[in-house]
Scaffold this active site. Sequence first.
Site, PDB file in Angstrom:
ATOM      1  N   MET A  24     -37.353  55.688   9.949  1.00 27.56           N
ATOM      2  CA  MET A  24     -38.430  54.771   9.161  1.00 27.56           C
ATOM      3  C   MET A  24     -39.639  54.745  10.242  1.00 27.56           C
ATOM      4  O   MET A  24     -39.281  54.242  11.160  1.00 27.56           O
ATOM      5  CB  MET A  24     -37.896  53.248   9.049  1.00 27.56           C
ATOM      6  CG  MET A  24     -36.913  53.546   7.619  1.00 27.56           C
ATOM      7  SD  MET A  24     -36.069  51.715   7.352  1.00 27.56           S
ATOM      8  CE  MET A  24     -34.841  51.625   8.683  1.00 27.56           C
ATOM      9  N   GLN A  45     -36.151  63.324  13.324  1.00 25.03           N
ATOM     10  CA  GLN A  45     -36.780  64.056  12.028  1.00 25.03           C
ATOM     11  C   GLN A  45     -37.942  64.730  12.082  1.00 25.03           C
ATOM     12  O   GLN A  45     -39.033  63.985  12.796  1.00 25.03           O
ATOM     13  CB  GLN A  45     -36.700  62.921  11.158  1.00 25.03           C
ATOM     14  CG  GLN A  45     -37.089  63.571   9.587  1.00 25.03           C
ATOM     15  CD  GLN A  45     -37.161  62.526   8.494  1.00 25.03           C
ATOM     16  OE1 GLN A  45     -38.084  61.726   8.784  1.00 25.03           O
ATOM     17  NE2 GLN A  45     -36.537  62.683   7.617  1.00 25.03           N
ATOM     18  N   CYS A  63     -40.697  62.704   1.966  1.00 24.73           N
ATOM     19  CA  CYS A  63     -41.970  61.589   2.164  1.00 24.73           C
ATOM     20  C   CYS A  63     -42.789  61.951   1.148  1.00 24.73           C
ATOM     21  O   CYS A  63     -43.520  63.076   0.893  1.00 24.73           O
ATOM     22  CB  CYS A  63     -42.387  61.518   3.463  1.00 24.73           C
ATOM     23  SG  CYS A  63     -43.977  60.498   3.599  1.00 24.73           S
ATOM     24  N   HIS A 116     -31.775  61.002  -0.403  1.00 22.50           N
ATOM     25  CA  HIS A 116     -32.187  59.860  -1.026  1.00 22.50           C
ATOM     26  C   HIS A 116     -32.189  59.758  -2.519  1.00 22.50           C
ATOM     27  O   HIS A 116     -33.018  60.404  -3.148  1.00 22.50           O
ATOM     28  CB  HIS A 116     -33.564  59.547  -0.429  1.00 22.50           C
ATOM     29  CG  HIS A 116     -34.315  58.171  -0.841  1.00 22.50           C
ATOM     30  ND1 HIS A 116     -35.637  57.912  -0.435  1.00 22.50           N
ATOM     31  CD2 HIS A 116     -33.742  57.200  -1.539  1.00 22.50           C
ATOM     32  CE1 HIS A 116     -35.914  56.584  -1.296  1.00 22.50           C
ATOM     33  NE2 HIS A 116     -34.798  56.304  -1.709  1.00 22.50           N
TER      34      HIS A 116
HETATM   35  C1  LIG Z   1     -40.935  51.336   6.559  1.00 22.64           C
HETATM   36  C2  LIG Z   1     -40.426  52.737   6.065  1.00 22.64           C
HETATM   37  C3  LIG Z   1     -40.494  53.646   6.709  1.00 22.64           C
HETATM   38  C4  LIG Z   1     -39.811  54.980   6.224  1.00 22.64           C
HETATM   39  N1  LIG Z   1     -40.264  56.197   7.110  1.00 22.64           N
HETATM   40  C5  LIG Z   1     -39.456  57.186   6.606  1.00 22.64           C
HETATM   41  C6  LIG Z   1     -39.327  58.612   7.527  1.00 22.64           C
HETATM   42  O1  LIG Z   1     -40.303  58.620   8.494  1.00 22.64           O
HETATM   43  N2  LIG Z   1     -38.657  59.441   7.166  1.00 22.64           N
HETATM   44  C7  LIG Z   1     -38.013  59.436   5.985  1.00 22.64           C
HETATM   45  O2  LIG Z   1     -37.217  60.376   5.874  1.00 22.64           O
HETATM   46  N3  LIG Z   1     -37.801  58.608   5.250  1.00 22.64           N
HETATM   47  C8  LIG Z   1     -38.533  57.340   5.635  1.00 22.64           C
HETATM   48  N4  LIG Z   1     -38.360  56.214   4.972  1.00 22.64           N
HETATM   49  C9  LIG Z   1     -37.421  56.247   3.724  1.00 22.64           C
HETATM   50  C10 LIG Z   1     -36.040  55.676   4.253  1.00 22.64           C
HETATM   51  O3  LIG Z   1     -35.422  56.772   5.450  1.00 22.64           O
HETATM   52  C11 LIG Z   1     -35.008  55.363   3.427  1.00 22.64           C
HETATM   53  O4  LIG Z   1     -34.921  56.886   2.623  1.00 22.64           O
HETATM   54  C12 LIG Z   1     -35.394  54.498   2.202  1.00 22.64           C
HETATM   55  O5  LIG Z   1     -36.176  53.486   2.710  1.00 22.64           O
HETATM   56  C13 LIG Z   1     -34.250  54.450   1.218  1.00 22.64           C
HETATM   57  O6  LIG Z   1     -33.074  53.879   1.870  1.00 22.64           O
HETATM   58  P1  LIG Z   1     -32.981  52.222   1.905  1.00 22.64           P
HETATM   59  O7  LIG Z   1     -32.864  51.922   0.354  1.00 22.64           O
HETATM   60  O8  LIG Z   1     -31.302  52.149   2.587  1.00 22.64           O
HETATM   61  O9  LIG Z   1     -34.023  51.381   2.386  1.00 22.64           O
HETATM   62  C14 LIG Z   1     -39.042  54.943   5.273  1.00 22.64           C
HETATM   63  C15 LIG Z   1     -38.711  53.813   4.726  1.00 22.64           C
HETATM   64  C16 LIG Z   1     -39.386  52.476   5.271  1.00 22.64           C
HETATM   65  C17 LIG Z   1     -38.932  51.413   4.579  1.00 22.64           C
END
Ligand SMILES: Cc1cc2nc3c(=O)[nH]c(=O)nc-3n(C[C@H](O)[C@H](O)[C@H](O)COP(=O)(O)O)c2cc1C
Length: 329
Positions: A18, A70, A100, A171
């Site tokens: 994240m 990543q 992303c 995801h």
């Molecule tokens: C603040 C934030 C930043 C994120 N940055 C990335 C990232 O750098 N790379 C990535 O693959 N996913 C990123 N994501 C997505 C998360 O890795 C994840 O796929 C998504 O939040 C769904 O999972 P969750 O429902 O458990 O939060 C980000 C999510 C959030 C909330």
Amino acid sequence: MNAVINDVIDRRLSVAPMLDWTDRHCRFFHRLISDQVLLYTEMITTGALLNGDQEKLLGFSPSEEPVAIQLGGSNLDDLATCAKMAEDMGYSEVNLNVGCPSDRVQKGRFGACLMKEPDLVADCFAAMQKAVKIPVTIKSRIGVDDDDSFDSFERFVDTVSSAGCQTFVVHARKALLKGLSPKQNRSVPPLKYEYAYDIKSKNPNLNVVLNGGIETVEQAVEQLNHVDGVMVGRAFWNAPWLIRDMHNAMAMGEQKLTRDEVLLAYVDYCQHMVKQGLSLHWLIRPILGLYHGFPGNKKWKSHLVTEAPRRKDDVTVIKEARDWVTYAG
Ligand SMILES: Cc1cc2nc3c(=O)[nH]c(=O)nc-3n(C[C@H](O)[C@H](O)[C@H](O)COP(=O)(O)O)c2cc1C
């Protein structure tokens, strides 16, 4: 491709990458909670890594291990070079971001828009895996825009796995490349876990890790009946002790530190970091949810967020905040 890939990673439980959240301080804190959970860096673009401050972008403490880095990018040479740099720094896995949806990332022709180019992703994978012995993995969506059928997702996985990729973090919602912000793209498109389940059942040899919307221990444990692991993002940020609860429910081994001992160890870490010039205001972010659900939680948080920016190098702020919480254990 290299003949020997060292893949002994336990992927049952991982903290999602994240941006702005899972920095090295957050990972250090999460590692105190579980010595087994797999930790991911924020996405680091190949451009930033090749042209920026490599020590700052790649540096981490050995106690965070195992850590997966990543990468974001789609230039084969750049990805291979960055993967090798990461391996040399001690990372345990290299993951490619194919999820992303931000405009900036689309302009750079990487992230979720790569789901439309499975051959290119396969080439990216092969270039990186040729450069390193640690496993290279893919984190993707299940589709983009109207290209969201299971067949299309399966074609993506088949193409990339034919290049040798063994681990897919899914995801399990599609991304809309136009009209939704990255934040909306994490909640508006519906979750379709069955895509990940079906990929796993058709390809039992692949490691499939499910991500998206997992919020409780029960949900996480249930997923292990269908896939090899779960990756959790926002729920761990909001309530980091959930990492320990899931760790325990998955019988990932006894942990020594209690919640308060984790906090004390993190206070020591902060002391060390503020001496190096870091602001407490940044360091407190990962711990804000530590007492989620306990009386005094609101005051704990507000003490931290108001005092830490004012007293940037005074870690007693954290101990004062703790006094607001009613919790014994
Ligand atoms: C603040 C934030 C930043 C994120 N940055 C990335 C990232 O750098 N790379 C990535 O693959 N996913 C990123 N994501 C997505 C998360 O890795 C994840 O796929 C998504 O939040 C769904 O999972 P969750 O429902 O458990 O939060 C980000 C999510 C959030 C909330």
